[in-house]
Design a protein around this motif. Structure first.
Motif, PDB file in Angstrom:
ATOM      1  N   ASN A  94       0.822  -1.216   0.000  1.00 20.74           N
ATOM      2  CA  ASN A  94       0.000   0.000   0.000  1.00 20.74           C
ATOM      3  C   ASN A  94       0.854   1.264   0.000  1.00 20.74           C
ATOM      4  OD1 ASN A  94      -2.292  -1.589   0.072  1.00 20.74           O
ATOM      5  ND2 ASN A  94      -2.451  -1.542   2.294  1.00 20.74           N
ATOM      6  N   GLU A  95       1.869   1.297   0.868  1.00 23.85           N
ATOM      7  CA  GLU A  95       2.676   2.506   1.001  1.00 23.85           C
ATOM      8  C   GLU A  95       3.562   2.731  -0.220  1.00 23.85           C
ATOM      9  OE1 GLU A  95       2.135   4.560   3.227  1.00 23.85           O
ATOM     10  OE2 GLU A  95       1.301   3.541   4.962  1.00 23.85           O
ATOM     11  N   TYR A 125       1.592   3.962  -3.150  1.00 25.72           N
ATOM     12  CA  TYR A 125       1.222   5.360  -2.912  1.00 25.72           C
ATOM     13  C   TYR A 125       2.400   6.289  -3.209  1.00 25.72           C
ATOM     14  CZ  TYR A 125      -0.473   9.496  -0.441  1.00 25.72           C
ATOM     15  OH  TYR A 125      -0.866  10.765  -0.130  1.00 25.72           O
ATOM     16  N   HIS A 178       2.843   9.077  -6.407  1.00 26.56           N
ATOM     17  CA  HIS A 178       2.996  10.514  -6.210  1.00 26.56           C
ATOM     18  C   HIS A 178       4.335  11.032  -6.716  1.00 26.56           C
ATOM     19  CE1 HIS A 178      -0.543   9.981  -3.703  1.00 26.56           C
ATOM     20  NE2 HIS A 178      -0.708  11.274  -3.761  1.00 26.56           N
TER      21      HIS A 178
END
Length: 489
Positions: free
Chosen positions: A93-94, A97, A101
């Motif tokens: 998940n991290e 993300y 970005h």
């Protein structure tokens, strides 16, 4: 989104301005002021969006920072299977993300572009595989979800995912128990839907054969959604089947029936086996008079007499183990069986050639201890087990030419709970002990497979398991282990 909007505004302004002369018209020059205002407003919105983006990335960074700033051994993160599962989910998940970005940012650094392109992020298959590992631990060690979570708990969402994996593996009792845990730990921050949980709870109970429980949870679902006709039909079906069934197994209690393999993994050794092992011996061995071992004999312990299974203690140093691990880590890939990748074997491994002095030294040491020729032996295989990793009962040899006459298995780590090497046919369980190795012959002297050498690697419940295998083949052993025509040898 702000980046795309700003890019559009800038490009639109450039295109629209391309056919204009500003010096030849004061009106056109005056209109630039309005366009500038619009551009500045868009730029301000972009800055606000980027500030929010940066704050979000800082938050993600702070969540990941302990994983990399803490001096603890990385293997400590994976010694607990629940922690390893949570780590995979968090990293996926991290990292997704962060990468998303960074790629959107105007200020993307070229020096990181290559790393981003080849960054390995855990995939959904990894999360499902980790969940399968937790379910496997449930099955073998007869554990409830709460028992597996010794140091760290799963959230409702995480438990729901494990339940789904169990459900689609047709392990309905285990799925039910994970769904029930998820239901009991739901919070306002959970993304899991209570209706979905009740649906899977009722259907898992139904598929398991526990009709009263299926009816109960289906009724709970209907109470939440009284107008749902599908649930009404489902409830009617459950009630009809309930009257037709003569038994309703208890879905809340795990079945205690087990195979010999499973009981050995849990350490439930037969009392007669324990007494027989107590009668076995230990000694210092020179490998049959090998000159290299005359002044440095090895510690030999007979673990079983038939088949003869011998453990050698302190045959590899901690430093040699670390070197073998470091050589292997970048080369590890999914272990295979003769049929290819199999769910029966959950580990990664690599065969190491003798280009490294430590590998060559270990191979020579095996030859010294066993008295066998390494001429036709396979390369040393280093293996690391995964989450709930195991290798189900199998033989190392078949009735073919130049088969694996013997196996030399080196333990490169201690394992806190689980991970034993078990021989179901004779009821023997060998606990991994770092620096030791076990040795046995897979073939009788007449060349036939010794059926009592069927063995397995139990799932690792707690800790990390590293081993090194050396499979020694028949060719070259003619005078070292002479053949026999006897059926019994």
């Amino acid at each position: 989104m702000a980046i795309k909007e700003l890019t559009f505004v800038v490009c639109f302004w450039i295109v629209c301005s391309a056919g204009h002369e500003f010096f030849s018209s004061t009106d056109q020059t005056a209109q630039l002021v309005e366009k500038k205002k619009y551009l500045l407003m868009s730029f301000s919105q972009y800055i606000d969006a980027e500030e929010k983006n940066v704050e979000a990335m800082k938050s993600a960074f702070q969540n990941l920072l302990p994983l990399y700033s803490d001096p603890v051994d990385p293997e400590e993160f994976t010694r607990d299977p629940v922690a390893a599962y949570k780590l995979l989910r968090q990293l996926r998940n991290e990292l997704i993300y962060i990468v998303k970005h960074i790629r959107l940012s105007f200020y993307q650094c070229n020096e990181y572009q290559y790393e981003l392109e080849f960054l390995e992020i855990p995939q959904p298959e990894d999360l499902n595989g980790a969940a399968s590992g937790l379910i496997r631990l449930q099955e073998i060690y007869k554990l409830y979800p709460e028992n597996i979570m010794m140091e760290m708990s799963l959230s409702a969402d995480e438990a729901y995912h494990v339940g789904l994996v169990a459900y689609y593996e047709d392990k309905f009792q285990h799925a039910f128990l994970w769904f029930l845990y998820s239901l009991n730990t739901l919070t306002e921050y959970s993304t899991t839907n209570k209706k979905d949980l009740l649906h899977y709870l009722s259907f898992s109970a139904y598929r398991f054969g526990s009709q009263p429980v299926a009816i109960y949870f289906c009724q709970q679902l209907l109470n939440l959604d009284p107008t749902n006709d599908e649930v009404k039909v489902q409830l009617s079906l459950y009630r009809r089947h309930h009257f037709m069934r003569t038994s309703n197994p208890d879905i809340f209690t795990l079945n205690t029936e087990s195979s010999k393999y499973e009981t050995l993994c849990r350490g439930e050794v037969d009392e007669r086996t324990s007494k027989r092992q107590m009668a076995l011996s230990c000694r210092y061995s020179t490998g049959g008079g090998n000159p290299r071992l005359m002044y440095a004999p090895v510690k030999e312990e007979v673990e079983w007499d038939e088949p003869r299974i011998i453990r050698y203690h302190d045959i590899i140093s901690d430093r040699e183990i670390e070197i073998l691990k470091n050589i292997s880590r970048p080369l590890l890939s999914r272990s295979v069986t003769k049929g290819g990748i199999s769910k029966n074997r959950t580990s990664q491994s690599v065969f190491l050639e003798e280009g490294n002095t430590v590998v060559a030294r270990v191979n020579q040491r095996i030859a010294n201890i066993t008295g066998l020729s390494m001429e036709s032996a396979e390369h040393l295989q280093v293996q690391n087990y995964g989450i709930g990793g195991r290798y189900e009962p199998h033989y190392d040899a078949e009735d073919n030419e130049n088969e694996r006459i013997a196996t030399f298995l080196i333990y490169m780590s201690d394992v806190e709970i689980g991970g034993a090497t078990v021989f179901p046919k004779v009821g023997v369980a060998l606990k991994p002990k770092m620096g030791s190795a076990v040795f046995w012959y897979n073939l009788h002297k007449n060349g036939k497979v010794d059926l009592n050498t069927e063995h397995a690697g139990c799932p690792v419940l707690r800790g990390n398991k590293w081993v090194a295998n050396k499979w020694i083949h028949e060719f070259g052993q003619e005078f070292r282990r002479p053949c026999s025509l006897s059926y019994w040898e």
